[in-house]
Design an enzyme around this catalytic site. Sequence first.
Site, PDB file in Angstrom:
ATOM      1  N   GLY A   1       0.610  -1.732  -0.381  1.00 21.92           N
ATOM      2  CA  GLY A   1       0.015  -0.066  -0.071  1.00 21.92           C
ATOM      3  C   GLY A   1       0.703   0.689  -0.360  1.00 21.92           C
TER       4      GLY A   1
ATOM      5  N   GLY B   1       1.708   2.587  -3.058  1.00 21.10           N
ATOM      6  CA  GLY B   1       2.668   2.904  -4.239  1.00 21.10           C
ATOM      7  C   GLY B   1       3.442   2.356  -4.750  1.00 21.10           C
TER       8      GLY B   1
ATOM      9  N   SER C   1       3.554  -3.537  -4.798  1.00 19.60           N
ATOM     10  CA  SER C   1       3.462  -5.244  -4.317  1.00 19.60           C
ATOM     11  C   SER C   1       3.369  -5.799  -4.879  1.00 19.60           C
ATOM     12  CB  SER C   1       3.309  -5.051  -2.677  1.00 19.60           C
ATOM     13  OG  SER C   1       1.802  -4.158  -2.740  1.00 19.60           O
TER      14      SER C   1
ATOM     15  N   GLU D   1      -5.564  -8.552 -12.407  1.00 25.85           N
ATOM     16  CA  GLU D   1      -5.491  -6.992 -11.804  1.00 25.85           C
ATOM     17  C   GLU D   1      -6.952  -6.298 -12.813  1.00 25.85           C
ATOM     18  OE1 GLU D   1      -3.872  -4.849  -9.078  1.00 25.85           O
ATOM     19  OE2 GLU D   1      -2.069  -5.673  -9.204  1.00 25.85           O
TER      20      GLU D   1
ATOM     21  N   ASP E   1       3.204  -0.465 -14.255  1.00 25.95           N
ATOM     22  CA  ASP E   1       3.725  -1.938 -12.825  1.00 25.95           C
ATOM     23  C   ASP E   1       4.780  -3.196 -12.697  1.00 25.95           C
ATOM     24  OD1 ASP E   1       3.113   0.568 -11.889  1.00 25.95           O
ATOM     25  OD2 ASP E   1       0.969  -0.655 -10.234  1.00 25.95           O
TER      26      ASP E   1
HETATM   27  C1  GLA Z   1      -0.435   2.346 -10.721  1.00 24.73           C
HETATM   28  C2  GLA Z   1      -1.136   2.069 -11.648  1.00 24.73           C
HETATM   29  C3  GLA Z   1      -0.840   1.903 -12.965  1.00 24.73           C
HETATM   30  C4  GLA Z   1      -0.196   3.203 -13.341  1.00 24.73           C
HETATM   31  C5  GLA Z   1      -0.263   4.056 -11.737  1.00 24.73           C
HETATM   32  C6  GLA Z   1      -0.595   5.546 -12.375  1.00 24.73           C
HETATM   33  O1  GLA Z   1       0.550   1.833 -10.079  1.00 24.73           O
HETATM   34  O2  GLA Z   1      -1.004   0.300 -11.569  1.00 24.73           O
HETATM   35  O3  GLA Z   1      -0.570   1.575 -14.131  1.00 24.73           O
HETATM   36  O4  GLA Z   1      -1.409   3.652 -13.668  1.00 24.73           O
HETATM   37  O5  GLA Z   1      -0.560   3.953 -10.775  1.00 24.73           O
HETATM   38  O6  GLA Z   1       0.848   5.618 -13.081  1.00 24.73           O
END
Ligand code: GLA
Length: 388
Positions: free
Chosen positions: A122, A124, A127, A161, A173
């Site tokens: 959590g 950002g 994970s 996801e 990510d």
């Molecule tokens: C999250 C999402 C990514 C991206 C970011 C914002 O991490 O998983 O795909 O959109 O937010 O840049």
Amino acid sequence: MMDIEFVRSRFIKHFDGKTGNVYASPGRINLIGEHTDYNGGFVFPGAVDKGIMAEMRANGTEDTVMAYAIDLKDRVDFKLSDPNGPRASWARYIYGIALEMKKLGVPVKGFNIAFAGDVPLGAGMSSSAAMESCFAFGLNDIFGENKVSQWDMALAGQATEHNYCGVNCGIMDQFASVFGKTGCLMRLDCRSREFEYFPFKPDGYRLVLLDSVVKHQLAGSPYNDRRRSCENVVKAIAEKHPEGKFETLRDCTWEQLEEVKDIVGAEDYKRAKFVLGEKDRVLGVCEALNEGDYEKVGELMYQTHEGLSKDYEVSCEELDFLNDIAKENGVTGSRIMGGGFGGCTINLVRNDLYKTFVENAKKKFKEAYGHEPKVYDVVIGDGSRKLC
Ligand code: GLA
């Protein structure tokens, strides 16, 4: 990264005493390019030295998965053929990725898995992408003769996801977690999927994350609303220009956005305005990095924060507070990192200011919110891999 023996000892203890293979995938940072991935724009992430480690082994059953989350001390068994899948949110990543890998032709059967992580949840730092890519890598190795490409594994993580976790995320990510390389950031064009490794050695500067410890939760959150706003704007522009091809905001110009301002309404307009600006800022950062102009990089980072806070509205009081402290302490660049709604700021700070900045931030944040932010020095590491 955690140590293999730690994960192995739990794997042995919780299952039948046999060992399996061990895989690791990292979390990520992002220098700039936020909420641009699902808009076909550019992102600038890198993998970190923290992530998820999993030991996995085929268990000889047709489709029974026995899973143990070491950090949570939670055991869940489920069948891949169960149409609902497990309820525990961590187990849904395993269920989801296994089904997505099956769709890609990997004959996944029953397996045992135990995993642990040192990427903060959590915060950002993705994970969840680290879990998806680690499990995808393992399944590809154990059941798929490593035939699935890195890109397809990243896409399977994203599909997990979307299809099992309720987050309509972009590809940044999972891409970063799969493709990361020590010492390098990566500039990815999310429309063409072309990318470049950028060695990142900012002479005289360092990157540090300050974690507000406000948990960001993307599932069922305003994250999906932001994405919808962007899609509404694209739709409005496409309707005005039937001759053109508009798939994402990447295909739209500032003039076209102005044309639909009254049609889409103030909120969607603001969201799209941020995205168009962010698209240009990533390119600006690349240019500045090529010239070694870190002051310029930092300036663009502050602009991103401003946009994420005022126009995209994914900040929170604590993150704005951390951004203000950075400014007051002469930090070169600072902004919210990742999806927002909590988590970390990423800060580009001169070596000589680092110590005072971090000390001041801890002190002031504690005075305001009763606890210190967590501090993570950024070390850029490798992507998904087999450890043994
Ligand atoms: C999250 C999402 C990514 C991206 C970011 C914002 O991490 O998983 O795909 O959109 O937010 O840049």
